[in-house]
Design an enzyme around this catalytic site. Structure first.
Site, short mmCIF file in Angstrom:
data_model
loop_
_atom_site.label_atom_id
_atom_site.label_comp_id
_atom_site.label_asym_id
_atom_site.label_seq_id
_atom_site.Cartn_x
_atom_site.Cartn_y
_atom_site.Cartn_z
N CYS A 182 0.84 -1.19 0.00
CA CYS A 182 0.00 0.00 0.00
C CYS A 182 0.88 1.25 0.00
O CYS A 182 1.46 1.58 -1.02
CB CYS A 182 -0.99 -0.05 1.16
N HIS A 200 -3.65 -5.05 0.45
CA HIS A 200 -3.10 -5.65 1.67
C HIS A 200 -3.18 -7.17 1.62
O HIS A 200 -4.11 -7.76 2.17
CB HIS A 200 -3.85 -5.13 2.90
N GLU A 248 -1.59 -9.30 3.21
CA GLU A 248 -1.42 -9.94 4.52
C GLU A 248 -2.75 -10.32 5.17
O GLU A 248 -2.81 -11.22 6.00
CB GLU A 248 -0.60 -9.02 5.46
N1 GLN Z 1 -1.85 6.65 3.13
C1 GLN Z 1 -1.96 5.96 1.89
C2 GLN Z 1 -3.30 6.17 1.23
O1 GLN Z 1 -4.25 6.55 1.86
C3 GLN Z 1 -1.71 4.48 2.05
C4 GLN Z 1 -2.73 3.79 2.89
C5 GLN Z 1 -2.27 2.44 3.35
O2 GLN Z 1 -1.07 2.17 3.33
N2 GLN Z 1 -3.18 1.61 3.82
O3 GLN Z 1 -3.43 5.93 0.05
#
Ligand code: GLN
Length: 544
Positions: free
Chosen positions: A382, A516, A518
């Site tokens: 992410c 994600h 994970e």
């Molecule tokens: N802060 C980043 C976004 O909002 C990544 C979010 C995250 O890593 N879950 O896109």
């Protein structure tokens, strides 16, 4: 017929009720039953999405886009059953729903009260699960005696009466603290906690007693006597060396047998536990170890990366190695270049996890650069993918002003606020002024994978579906400029608008993903990206 098991906790918080619920779920599954686990959280937030990971640990995301308590992650990892929006609620959500009904006039002028309106709403949440599994386990968050927990206790008390006691069981988890000066485990806090539960009208059927050392028969007898519970149903729950050992240790202490006995289910098959035995054997007898640096921000509470830590350990289980984690606070080398070398020098893999906000961002970008230049396996999740793209744009393509608008205005916004995206047949829209809660791109979205890409070979498929939780996206306008320099956006949303995976071509292992992975990894079904990343780390460990 669905049977309901309610799990409460007493004496102190953090006893591991979530884990106990998950382990019991796994044991009942191993006997051939279907199991569903849900969590009722007494705090007032509508969901944990806006809570700081420092305070509350990771926010777990479900396929259907709920931001939920991290215990749902345990439930999924232990039972393999994907959690849904309907598996977690909070006091805030219960009140929100009751107040919305009140405003709509659904209560026809009645005075709205905790009993019956709030308790009915809680019971509806539980009753909705009737028929969905052989066993529904409901964990009540918090500790017996908390003011905000009272409506939940009242609701589960009423619920037990309504469905009948052959269909409802109460398990209470407590702690037996060891007092060094007395040289013994103390039962008094357990006695008080049971008394507190009884004053809410609930007599526990089974006690799960946490302790850091074996509990003497005499102490078990005392608890049974004072708490008015059959001694066979006072079950020691000792610390285990791995969470995946918990189903086996609880089984050895008789937990599932006693649950079956309490429900008077005379013909229950013995559990088939070989799957768990094999996992524990692999954890206890690794053939080597690798060290992975997690370069993030919430590093002083490892619960904030709960699923990530577990997924890495699953990658280790699959590769027969122990995965050692080195938490590195990115903000420490936001300004001090030299520190990064000492922090990352001997690691076998570098991972930048999901995260929010500007603090630590420069440090994370430096960690990406270090991994790229030193050919160390890199996994960006992410925010970690966004940092990898910014690093490529700045240092490889030469777009010096590249950045993310999440951190303020920038000259070259290779990562920007996402204002519109496609979900199924609909388009979702957001603006910079939206509420913070529940407005991210949340839940499962598909991506199409490029032929010949590393990600496609890892998945062994040309499409994936993974869970998302982000507000910003890599701007596809910069795609070809970056790809010209030896990178590939190997996964894109089906409409080609949103970059979902990113890889570097001439590097042993360099992958960023906008989702994600994970969250979907399980010990007995490890996520392919983590299996492959740890495999690359094993190869790296042979080089250094
Ligand atoms: N802060 C980043 C976004 O909002 C990544 C979010 C995250 O890593 N879950 O896109």
């Amino acid at each position: 017929m669905t049977r309901f098991i309610f799990m409460t906790g007493g004496v102190v918080s953090s006893l591991g009720k979530g884990l106990a619920s998950a382990a019991l779920g796994a044991l009942l599954q191993a006997r051939g039953y279907s199991v569903r686990i849900c969590k009722l959280d007494p705090y007032l937030n509508v969901d944990p999405g806006t809570m700081s990971p420092f305070q509350h640990g990771e926010v777990f995301v479900t396929d259907d886009g709920a931001e939920a308590d991290l215990d749902l992650g345990h439930y999924e990892r232990f039972t393999g059953r994907p959690a849904t929006k309907k598996d977690n609620t909070t006091t805030g959500r219960i009140y929100l729903s009751v107040l919305q009904k009140e405003r709509r006039g659904d209560y026809l002028g009645a005075t709205i009260q905790v009993i019956p309106h709030i308790t009915n709403e809680i019971k509806d949440f539980i009753r909705e699960k009737d028929g969905s599994a052989d066993f529904v386990i409901c964990e009540i968050g918090g500790t017996v005696g908390d003011i905000e927990g009272l409506p939940f206790l009242e609701a589960i008390r009423q619920f037990g009466n309504e469905v009948g006691h052959d269909r409802a069981l109460y398990i209470h988890m407590t702690l037996l603290p060891y007092i060094p000066t007395a040289g013994e485990l103390k039962t008094k806090p357990t006695q008080h906690s049971v008394k507190e539960l009884m004053s809410a009208g609930i007599r526990p059927n089974i006690l799960l007693c946490r302790a850091d050392r074996p509990i003497e028969a005499e102490e078990l007898r005392k608890i049974a006597l004072f708490c008015n519970i059959d001694q066979t149903k006072v079950i020691p729950a000792l610390d285990a060396s791995s969470i995946y050992e918990v189903p086996l240790t609880y089984h050895a202490e008789g937990l599932d047998d006693q649950v079956i006995d309490a429900f008077r289910m005379t013909e229950s098959p013995a559990p088939e536990l070989s799957k768990w035995q094999e996992i524990v054997r692999r954890i206890k007898e690794p053939e080597g170890d690798v060290t992975i640096a997690i370069v993030g921000k919430y590093t002083n509470l490892t619960d904030s990366y709960k699923s990530l830590n577990e997924a890495l350990s699953h990658g280790g289980i699959a590769n027969n190695v122990k995965v050692k984690l080195k938490f590195v606070d990115a903000s420490e080398f936001d300004h001090h270049e030299e520190d990064i070398v000492s922090a990352l020098k001997n690691v076998h893999g570098i991972l930048v996890p999901g995260g929010f906000g500007a603090r630590g961002a420069e440090g994370k970008i430096k960690a990406v650069q270090y991994a790229r230049e030193h050919n160390i396996p890199y996994f960006g999740i992410c925010l970690g993918m966004q940092m990898a793209v910014i690093e490529a744009a700045r240092n490889v393509v030469g777009l010096k002003g590249a950045g993310s608008t999440e951190f303020g205005e920038c000259d070259v916004p290779v990562v920007g606020l996402m204002t519109e995206w496609v979900r199924g047949n609909d388009t979702e829209q957001r603006s910079g002024n939206d509420d913070l809660g529940g407005t991210m791109r949340l839940g499962a979205y598909p991506a199409t994978l490029k032929e010949g890409s590393k990600v496609r070979s890892i998945y062994g498929a040309d499409e994936l579906s993974e869970r998302h939780r982000h507000r910003y996206e890599v701007n596809v306008r910069y795609k070809s400029q970056i790809e010209d320099k030896g990178y590939l956006f190997s996964g894109l949303s089906p409409d080609g608008e949103l970059p979902e995976t990113f890889e570097k071509l001439d590097h042993p292992w360099f992958i960023g993903v906008q989702f994600h992975p994970e969250l979907k990894s399980k010990p007995f079904d490890p996520h392919p990206l983590f299996v492959s990343f740890i495999d690359a780390a094993v190869k790296q460990s042979r080089l250094v």
